[in-house]
Design an enzyme around this catalytic site. Structure first.
Site, PDB file in Angstrom:
ATOM      1  CG  ASP A  58     -41.999  -5.148 -16.911  1.00 55.59           C
ATOM      2  OD1 ASP A  58     -42.865  -6.676 -17.284  1.00 55.59           O
ATOM      3  OD2 ASP A  58     -41.051  -5.008 -15.848  1.00 55.59           O
ATOM      4  CB  SER A  59     -46.322  -4.543 -14.947  1.00 53.70           C
ATOM      5  OG  SER A  59     -44.775  -4.829 -13.915  1.00 53.70           O
ATOM      6  N   GLY A  90     -49.860  -8.686 -11.131  1.00 53.39           N
ATOM      7  CA  GLY A  90     -49.601  -9.726 -10.347  1.00 53.39           C
ATOM      8  C   GLY A  90     -51.027 -10.646 -10.224  1.00 53.39           C
ATOM      9  CB  CYS A 118     -43.881  -7.951 -18.703  1.00 53.17           C
ATOM     10  SG  CYS A 118     -44.775  -8.354 -17.778  1.00 53.17           S
ATOM     11  CG  ASN A 119     -41.310 -14.095 -17.030  1.00 48.92           C
ATOM     12  OD1 ASN A 119     -40.758 -13.189 -16.654  1.00 48.92           O
ATOM     13  ND2 ASN A 119     -41.218 -14.892 -17.942  1.00 48.92           N
ATOM     14  CB  THR A 120     -46.740 -11.053 -15.606  1.00 47.77           C
ATOM     15  OG1 THR A 120     -47.019 -11.644 -13.833  1.00 47.77           O
ATOM     16  CG2 THR A 120     -48.826 -10.535 -15.106  1.00 47.77           C
ATOM     17  CB  CYS A 145     -40.170 -12.694 -12.263  1.00 50.18           C
ATOM     18  SG  CYS A 145     -40.896 -10.633 -12.140  1.00 50.18           S
ATOM     19  CB  THR A 146     -38.149  -9.438 -16.966  1.00 51.34           C
ATOM     20  OG1 THR A 146     -39.201  -8.567 -16.205  1.00 51.34           O
ATOM     21  CG2 THR A 146     -38.765 -10.316 -18.188  1.00 51.34           C
ATOM     22  CG  HIS A 147     -39.378  -6.879 -11.026  1.00 49.98           C
ATOM     23  ND1 HIS A 147     -39.823  -6.790 -12.425  1.00 49.98           N
ATOM     24  CD2 HIS A 147     -39.349  -5.831 -11.268  1.00 49.98           C
ATOM     25  CE1 HIS A 147     -41.002  -5.483 -12.611  1.00 49.98           C
ATOM     26  NE2 HIS A 147     -40.360  -5.058 -11.674  1.00 49.98           N
TER      27      HIS A 147
END
Length: 261
Positions: free
Chosen positions: A7-8, A40, A70-72, A177-179
């Site tokens: 993930d980011s 983003g 991570c969605n992005t 968003c996973t966050h």
């Protein structure tokens, strides 16, 4: 068994904790990119390059599967990641849980980053899965960053701002968003209306964890009976869990197991 997640930032914690609950014996490799945050505003090419870099760092540990938590990254880099690593290393992407959310009827809301909200990607998922259900797309500027750094005041402001944009009659919210899954209960509390049925939140962590096990041919359960280890990689460097991770229950779960070794 070893499962890698990327993930980011610390948005990979919910999926990592879900894997830990399904298979306590699994060794986990967590690879993120704090040097490159936030992702983003970056171009799709830049996101793809950074995704490949942190995936390579994780793949060096020879996991049985790689979760793109991570969605992005899933939006922009999943084809490149699969082209690079499959079929030797199964790559599991993260898709907003629109389909299960609409199964309960509408209206629903999708909370996502401003870049994802209104994007062709998200609109395509709505057209594919939402049918006749009313869907409100809600941008959440600053929420992922606030969660990443455990900035309590900024989290409260971002959640309140997004809640103000959310129709009061929604029955379910997709966390795009996973966050956001790390502050799910705060989101629920901000949206729950008196006299209404309990609001349902739909994240992706459980689904991607289960899919990773399916792709590796493993089943949920105690496995070999031991407790798996934890390897943390930050922008390619071996490290410990970031301090902000310990703010959240998922991070504390992972840290507790790690410290026991």
């Amino acid at each position: 068994m070893k499962i890698a997640l990327m993930d980011s930032g610390i948005g990979l914690l919910p999926a990592a904790a879900a894997v830990r609950r399904l298979r306590p014996d699994a060794d986990l490799v967590l690879s993120s990119d704090p040097d490159g945050l936030p992702w983003g505003p970056r171009s799709p090419q830049d996101i793809t390059e950074r995704s490949l870099a942190i995936a390579e760092a994780a793949a060096a540990h020879r996991p049985a599967a790689l979760i793109v938590a991570c969605n992005t990254s899933s939006v922009h880099a999943l084809p490149a990641l699969r082209a690079r690593f499959e079929p030797d290393l199964p790559v599991i992407g993260t898709v907003p849980a629109i389909k299960p959310a609409v199964a309960g009827g509408g209206p629903i809301a999708i909370w996502a980053t401003p870049a994802t909200t209104g994007s062709p990607y998200q609109r395509g998922l709505i057209e594919e899965f939402a049918g006749g259900v009313e869907v409100a797309e809600v941008p959440c500027p600053g929420l992922a960053d606030a969660v990443q750094y455990a900035d309590e005041a900024a989290i409260d402001r971002a959640v309140a701002a997004a809640a103000a944009l959310t129709p009061r009659d929604v029955r379910a919210v997709v966390l795009g968003c996973t966050h956001y899954e790390l502050v799910g209960e705060r989101i629920r509390a901000a949206l729950q209306q008196p006299g209404m049925p309990p609001l349902v939140l739909h994240g992706s962590a459980g689904a991607v964890a289960a899919q990773a096990l399916r792709r590796t041919g493993e089943l949920p359960g105690p496995g070999n009976g031991g407790e798996g280890g934890l390897t943390v990689i930050l922008s390619g460097r071996a490290a410990e869990l970031p301090a902000a991770a310990h703010t959240y229950a998922e991070g504390r779960l992972l840290a507790a197991v790690s410290s026991a070794h």
